[in-house]
Design an enzyme around this catalytic site. Sequence first.
Site, PDB file in Angstrom:
ATOM      1  N   CYS A 120       1.679   7.019  -3.129  1.00  0.00           N
ATOM      2  CA  CYS A 120       0.549   7.883  -3.445  1.00  0.00           C
ATOM      3  C   CYS A 120       1.030   9.327  -3.319  1.00  0.00           C
ATOM      4  CB  CYS A 120      -0.607   7.634  -2.484  1.00  0.00           C
ATOM      5  SG  CYS A 120      -2.162   8.385  -3.051  1.00  0.00           S
ATOM      6  N   CYS A 122      -1.174  11.944  -2.239  1.00  0.00           N
ATOM      7  CA  CYS A 122      -2.070  12.817  -1.453  1.00  0.00           C
ATOM      8  C   CYS A 122      -1.409  13.440  -0.227  1.00  0.00           C
ATOM      9  CB  CYS A 122      -3.351  12.079  -1.069  1.00  0.00           C
ATOM     10  SG  CYS A 122      -3.086  10.641  -0.028  1.00  0.00           S
ATOM     11  N   CYS A 130      -4.801  12.697  -4.948  1.00  0.00           N
ATOM     12  CA  CYS A 130      -3.812  11.623  -5.101  1.00  0.00           C
ATOM     13  C   CYS A 130      -2.998  11.712  -6.395  1.00  0.00           C
ATOM     14  CB  CYS A 130      -4.508  10.270  -4.995  1.00  0.00           C
ATOM     15  SG  CYS A 130      -5.340  10.036  -3.409  1.00  0.00           S
ATOM     16  N   LYS A 195      -9.900  -0.407  -3.991  1.00  0.00           N
ATOM     17  CA  LYS A 195      -9.950   0.607  -2.931  1.00  0.00           C
ATOM     18  C   LYS A 195     -11.192   1.452  -3.135  1.00  0.00           C
ATOM     19  CE  LYS A 195      -7.370   4.440  -0.948  1.00  0.00           C
ATOM     20  NZ  LYS A 195      -6.076   5.149  -0.926  1.00  0.00           N
ATOM     21  N   ARG A 205      -6.735  10.676   7.466  1.00  0.00           N
ATOM     22  CA  ARG A 205      -6.443  11.968   6.836  1.00  0.00           C
ATOM     23  C   ARG A 205      -6.037  13.006   7.876  1.00  0.00           C
ATOM     24  NH1 ARG A 205     -11.130  11.528   2.115  1.00  0.00           N
ATOM     25  NH2 ARG A 205     -10.275   9.580   1.254  1.00  0.00           N
ATOM     26  N   ARG A 217     -12.762  12.044  -3.580  1.00  0.00           N
ATOM     27  CA  ARG A 217     -11.951  11.133  -4.396  1.00  0.00           C
ATOM     28  C   ARG A 217     -12.809  10.217  -5.273  1.00  0.00           C
ATOM     29  NH1 ARG A 217      -7.432  12.616  -1.872  1.00  0.00           N
ATOM     30  NH2 ARG A 217      -6.879  12.050   0.266  1.00  0.00           N
ATOM     31  N   GLU A 233     -11.171  -4.559 -11.571  1.00  0.00           N
ATOM     32  CA  GLU A 233      -9.983  -3.870 -11.043  1.00  0.00           C
ATOM     33  C   GLU A 233      -8.888  -4.886 -10.700  1.00  0.00           C
ATOM     34  OE1 GLU A 233      -8.761  -1.014 -10.726  1.00  0.00           O
ATOM     35  OE2 GLU A 233     -10.316   0.509 -10.667  1.00  0.00           O
ATOM     36  N   LYS A 248      -9.716  -2.682   0.398  1.00  0.00           N
ATOM     37  CA  LYS A 248      -9.697  -1.639   1.420  1.00  0.00           C
ATOM     38  C   LYS A 248     -10.961  -0.809   1.319  1.00  0.00           C
ATOM     39  CE  LYS A 248      -7.019   2.394   2.513  1.00  0.00           C
ATOM     40  NZ  LYS A 248      -6.314   3.440   1.877  1.00  0.00           N
ATOM     41  N   SER A 274      -8.307   3.212   9.286  1.00  0.00           N
ATOM     42  CA  SER A 274      -8.317   4.096  10.456  1.00  0.00           C
ATOM     43  C   SER A 274      -9.694   4.216  11.111  1.00  0.00           C
ATOM     44  CB  SER A 274      -7.804   5.472  10.048  1.00  0.00           C
ATOM     45  OG  SER A 274      -8.569   6.003   8.971  1.00  0.00           O
ATOM     46  N   TYR A 313      -3.787  -1.120  12.482  1.00  0.00           N
ATOM     47  CA  TYR A 313      -3.211  -0.340  13.586  1.00  0.00           C
ATOM     48  C   TYR A 313      -3.213  -1.146  14.877  1.00  0.00           C
ATOM     49  CZ  TYR A 313      -3.974   3.050   9.981  1.00  0.00           C
ATOM     50  OH  TYR A 313      -3.937   3.682   8.765  1.00  0.00           O
TER      51      TYR A 313
HETATM   52  C1  PBG Z   1      -3.364   7.226   0.548  1.00  0.00           C
HETATM   53  C2  PBG Z   1      -3.967   6.318   1.527  1.00  0.00           C
HETATM   54  C3  PBG Z   1      -5.115   6.485   2.323  1.00  0.00           C
HETATM   55  C4  PBG Z   1      -5.177   5.379   3.178  1.00  0.00           C
HETATM   56  C5  PBG Z   1      -4.113   4.556   2.860  1.00  0.00           C
HETATM   57  N1  PBG Z   1      -3.388   5.127   1.827  1.00  0.00           N
HETATM   58  C6  PBG Z   1      -6.070   7.609   2.412  1.00  0.00           C
HETATM   59  C7  PBG Z   1      -6.997   7.926   1.325  1.00  0.00           C
HETATM   60  O1  PBG Z   1      -7.086   7.256   0.312  1.00  0.00           O
HETATM   61  O2  PBG Z   1      -7.650   8.949   1.508  1.00  0.00           O
HETATM   62  C8  PBG Z   1      -6.210   5.163   4.239  1.00  0.00           C
HETATM   63  C9  PBG Z   1      -5.775   4.317   5.386  1.00  0.00           C
HETATM   64  C10 PBG Z   1      -6.635   4.395   6.591  1.00  0.00           C
HETATM   65  O3  PBG Z   1      -7.726   5.024   6.613  1.00  0.00           O
HETATM   66  O4  PBG Z   1      -6.227   3.812   7.587  1.00  0.00           O
HETATM   67  N2  PBG Z   1      -4.087   7.444  -0.614  1.00  0.00           N
END
Ligand code: PBG
Length: 324
Positions: A120, A122, A130, A195, A205, A217, A233, A248, A274, A313
């Site tokens: 990615c 970003c 991104c 996603k 982030r 986004r 998708e 996700k 996260s 995590y």
């Molecule tokens: C990159 C990406 C993100 C996450 C994984 N790959 C952040 C986003 O899309 O803003 C999020 C992972 C997480 O929150 O643990 N694009």
Amino acid sequence: MVFPEYRPRRLRKNEVFRSMIRETVITPANLVYPLFVMPGKNKREEVSSMPGVFRLSVDQLGKEAKECMELGVNNVILFGLPESKDAVGSGAHAKNGIVQRAIKELKNKAPEMVVTTDVCLCEYTDHGHCGILMNKDVDNDATLEVLAQTALSHAQAGADMVAPSDMMDGRVAEIRGILDENNYQNIPIMSYAVKYCSAFYGPFRDAADSAPSFGDRRSYQMDPANTREAMREATLDVDEGADILMVKPAVAYLDIISRLRDEFDLPIAAYHVSGEYAMIKAAAANGWIDEERVMAETLLSIRRAGADIILTYFAKDMARYLRK
Ligand code: PBG
């Protein structure tokens, strides 16, 4: 005959019965541990919104990988914090970029560790979006080429698998194409196929310093309201050559994981993101919940919904818990 005839409690009598009929299990082999890699030497910085998660400098990765492998966690996914950022995310595909160096270090110090990379832009763009911007929005087709170069640079550095998370249309085919042209036809693609545009990414982030500097986004990540679109998708990514489909976030989207499990026969991954991690950590720190039990129950729910693979995590904590 005594009522009720069938008594489910008969098989709940003791742990031997319970484990004999248990339908869902988790093993460390199902878990992928995310690693954040930062510049510098001897660095181990805890992410404030993700207690227990650290940004590591490249020299720390060998030690970290060995700790994971001792616990049976043989899969990591890498995220990079580059030295500098620009409008087009050049750092993402730099030959000597942060992730490229991290892959080499891991392959050198822990060759058995399976290294997946997040593909990615970003973390590498100064605007935090991104992809490449055009009139304040991400230009899909201009971004594809940069993503493909990024995936190729990861493969060249020794990555075992690439995982595009950008949500551009057509990126799986573009990445499959460039990998094949360069003799990396055996490198699988784990696509972040479904996603959602989620507030649960907040702590990530902070960790990856990748919040968009303006806007959000929503023009590329999915609307949390949509299920049928998730199927479209996933279908596109299967047709473009994805090897693993990811959903996700995970817990707020267990229905989507379950639908994908029913309708597709590829392996399904789910990212316990996260914010999902941070909520459990915060409640546990307040003494409101039992952290270990909530962790185990949460990850089990993701498996029960149909995910083969969980990116989390909690991977090391869960592996430790499974040992007990
Ligand atoms: C990159 C990406 C993100 C996450 C994984 N790959 C952040 C986003 O899309 O803003 C999020 C992972 C997480 O929150 O643990 N694009």
